[in-house]
Motif scaffolding. Structure first.
Motif, PDB file in Angstrom:
ATOM      1  N   VAL A  51      13.240  37.815   2.075  1.00 53.11           N
ATOM      2  CA  VAL A  51      12.053  38.162   2.862  1.00 53.11           C
ATOM      3  C   VAL A  51      12.077  39.644   3.207  1.00 53.11           C
ATOM      4  CG1 VAL A  51      11.818  35.875   3.890  1.00 53.11           C
ATOM      5  CG2 VAL A  51      13.177  37.597   5.054  1.00 53.11           C
ATOM      6  N   LYS A  52      10.922  40.129   3.643  1.00 53.89           N
ATOM      7  CA  LYS A  52      10.868  41.460   4.219  1.00 53.89           C
ATOM      8  C   LYS A  52      10.042  41.373   5.488  1.00 53.89           C
ATOM      9  CE  LYS A  52       7.227  43.963   1.845  1.00 53.89           C
ATOM     10  NZ  LYS A  52       7.005  45.032   0.878  1.00 53.89           N
ATOM     11  N   HIS A  61       7.568  36.531   2.025  1.00 58.51           N
ATOM     12  CA  HIS A  61       8.367  36.550   0.804  1.00 58.51           C
ATOM     13  C   HIS A  61       8.429  37.965   0.247  1.00 58.51           C
ATOM     14  CE1 HIS A  61       9.005  32.247  -0.104  1.00 58.51           C
ATOM     15  NE2 HIS A  61       7.879  32.068   0.574  1.00 58.51           N
ATOM     16  N   ARG A  62       9.571  38.318  -0.306  1.00 55.19           N
ATOM     17  CA  ARG A  62       9.725  39.631  -0.905  1.00 55.19           C
ATOM     18  C   ARG A  62       9.012  39.700  -2.256  1.00 55.19           C
ATOM     19  NH1 ARG A  62      15.475  42.031  -0.558  1.00 55.19           N
ATOM     20  NH2 ARG A  62      14.709  42.527   1.491  1.00 55.19           N
ATOM     21  N   GLU A  63       9.006  38.575  -2.993  1.00 52.01           N
ATOM     22  CA  GLU A  63       8.352  38.552  -4.309  1.00 52.01           C
ATOM     23  C   GLU A  63       6.837  38.558  -4.133  1.00 52.01           C
ATOM     24  OE1 GLU A  63       9.803  35.475  -6.949  1.00 52.01           O
ATOM     25  OE2 GLU A  63      11.617  35.341  -5.730  1.00 52.01           O
ATOM     26  N   ILE A  69       2.547  32.275   0.128  1.00 51.12           N
ATOM     27  CA  ILE A  69       3.154  30.995   0.505  1.00 51.12           C
ATOM     28  C   ILE A  69       3.868  31.165   1.850  1.00 51.12           C
ATOM     29  CG2 ILE A  69       4.835  29.226  -0.150  1.00 51.12           C
ATOM     30  CD1 ILE A  69       4.452  30.153  -3.069  1.00 51.12           C
ATOM     31  N   PRO A  70       3.527  30.351   2.847  1.00 45.86           N
ATOM     32  CA  PRO A  70       4.203  30.478   4.142  1.00 45.86           C
ATOM     33  C   PRO A  70       5.676  30.064   4.035  1.00 45.86           C
ATOM     34  CG  PRO A  70       2.700  28.609   4.157  1.00 45.86           C
ATOM     35  CD  PRO A  70       2.517  29.304   2.854  1.00 45.86           C
ATOM     36  N   ILE A  71       6.502  30.668   4.863  1.00 43.56           N
ATOM     37  CA  ILE A  71       7.932  30.371   4.868  1.00 43.56           C
ATOM     38  C   ILE A  71       8.185  29.238   5.857  1.00 43.56           C
ATOM     39  CG2 ILE A  71      10.230  31.273   5.376  1.00 43.56           C
ATOM     40  CD1 ILE A  71       9.123  34.032   4.582  1.00 43.56           C
ATOM     41  N   SER A  72       8.804  28.196   5.377  1.00 48.01           N
ATOM     42  CA  SER A  72       9.108  27.028   6.201  1.00 48.01           C
ATOM     43  C   SER A  72      10.178  27.386   7.229  1.00 48.01           C
ATOM     44  CB  SER A  72       9.601  25.896   5.298  1.00 48.01           C
ATOM     45  OG  SER A  72      10.031  24.819   6.078  1.00 48.01           O
ATOM     46  N   HIS A  73      10.191  26.653   8.344  1.00 45.66           N
ATOM     47  CA  HIS A  73      11.162  26.913   9.408  1.00 45.66           C
ATOM     48  C   HIS A  73      12.541  26.343   9.099  1.00 45.66           C
ATOM     49  CE1 HIS A  73       8.406  28.746  12.223  1.00 45.66           C
ATOM     50  NE2 HIS A  73       7.512  27.823  11.893  1.00 45.66           N
ATOM     51  N   VAL A  77      16.801  32.328   5.298  1.00 42.84           N
ATOM     52  CA  VAL A  77      16.195  33.545   4.780  1.00 42.84           C
ATOM     53  C   VAL A  77      17.192  34.706   4.882  1.00 42.84           C
ATOM     54  CG1 VAL A  77      13.836  32.851   5.342  1.00 42.84           C
ATOM     55  CG2 VAL A  77      15.144  34.165   6.993  1.00 42.84           C
ATOM     56  N   TYR A  78      16.995  35.719   4.037  1.00 42.30           N
ATOM     57  CA  TYR A  78      17.827  36.911   4.109  1.00 42.30           C
ATOM     58  C   TYR A  78      16.985  38.136   3.787  1.00 42.30           C
ATOM     59  CZ  TYR A  78      18.080  36.693  -1.012  1.00 42.30           C
ATOM     60  OH  TYR A  78      17.782  36.653  -2.342  1.00 42.30           O
TER      61      TYR A  78
END
Length: 157
Positions: A51-52, A61-63, A69-73, A77-78
């Protein structure tokens, strides 16, 4: 970590009663084993999402193809890749694995395959000469034999 342990807690029950009947049932929540927690964390690590940070402390998402696309909880992540501990990097205090002792007869932690990062290993045969079978002779002296042992030492290339 706390959420992972809480999610994996299990309910265990035991029946109490005369001759195996379940007149009274007692249930409690129990912690998962250390191995189960470790396996779950390893799965999360293997599927971690890069992620950024955006403004307002929101992550994405970094890509570019996945930014919508939302990031799930419940995913790990890094922001920065992990250090490669196989290669030496003195500026970061990483010595690498070159020259490290390993065990060629085991699989997993401590094995030459894992510790040497696929570079292979060197084998040395060391000869040890020690005093052995020592005997004390009354009043004042000890006699010993010299025993020789050979040992294989494996170090990463």
């Amino acid at each position: 970590m706390k959420k992972i342990v809480a999610k994996q807690m299990k309910t265990q029950c035991r029946c109490h009663g005369v001759s195996g009947s379940c007149a009274v049932k007692t249930c409690w929540r129990s912690l998962p084993t250390f191995h189960e927690i470790g396996s779950h964390l390893k799965k999360l690590y293997e599927h971690a999402v890069a992620v950024k940070c955006r403004s307002h402390k929101k992550l994405r998402h970094r890509e570019k193809m996945k930014r919508h696309i939302p990031i799930s909880h419940d995913v790990l992540v890094y922001m920065h890749r992990s250090q490669n501990y196989c290669r030496s990097d003195p500026s970061r205090g990483v010595m690498g694995t070159r020259g490290r002792l390993c065990n060629k007869t085991v699989e997993g932690p401590g094995s030459c395959n894992l510790l040497c990062c696929g570079r292979g290993y060197n084998t040395q045969v060391l000869r040890y000469v020690n005093r052995c079978h020592c005997k004390f002779h009354w009043c004042c002296y000890v006699t010993c034999e010299s025993c020789e042992t050979m040992r294989d030492i494996h170090t990463c290339k």
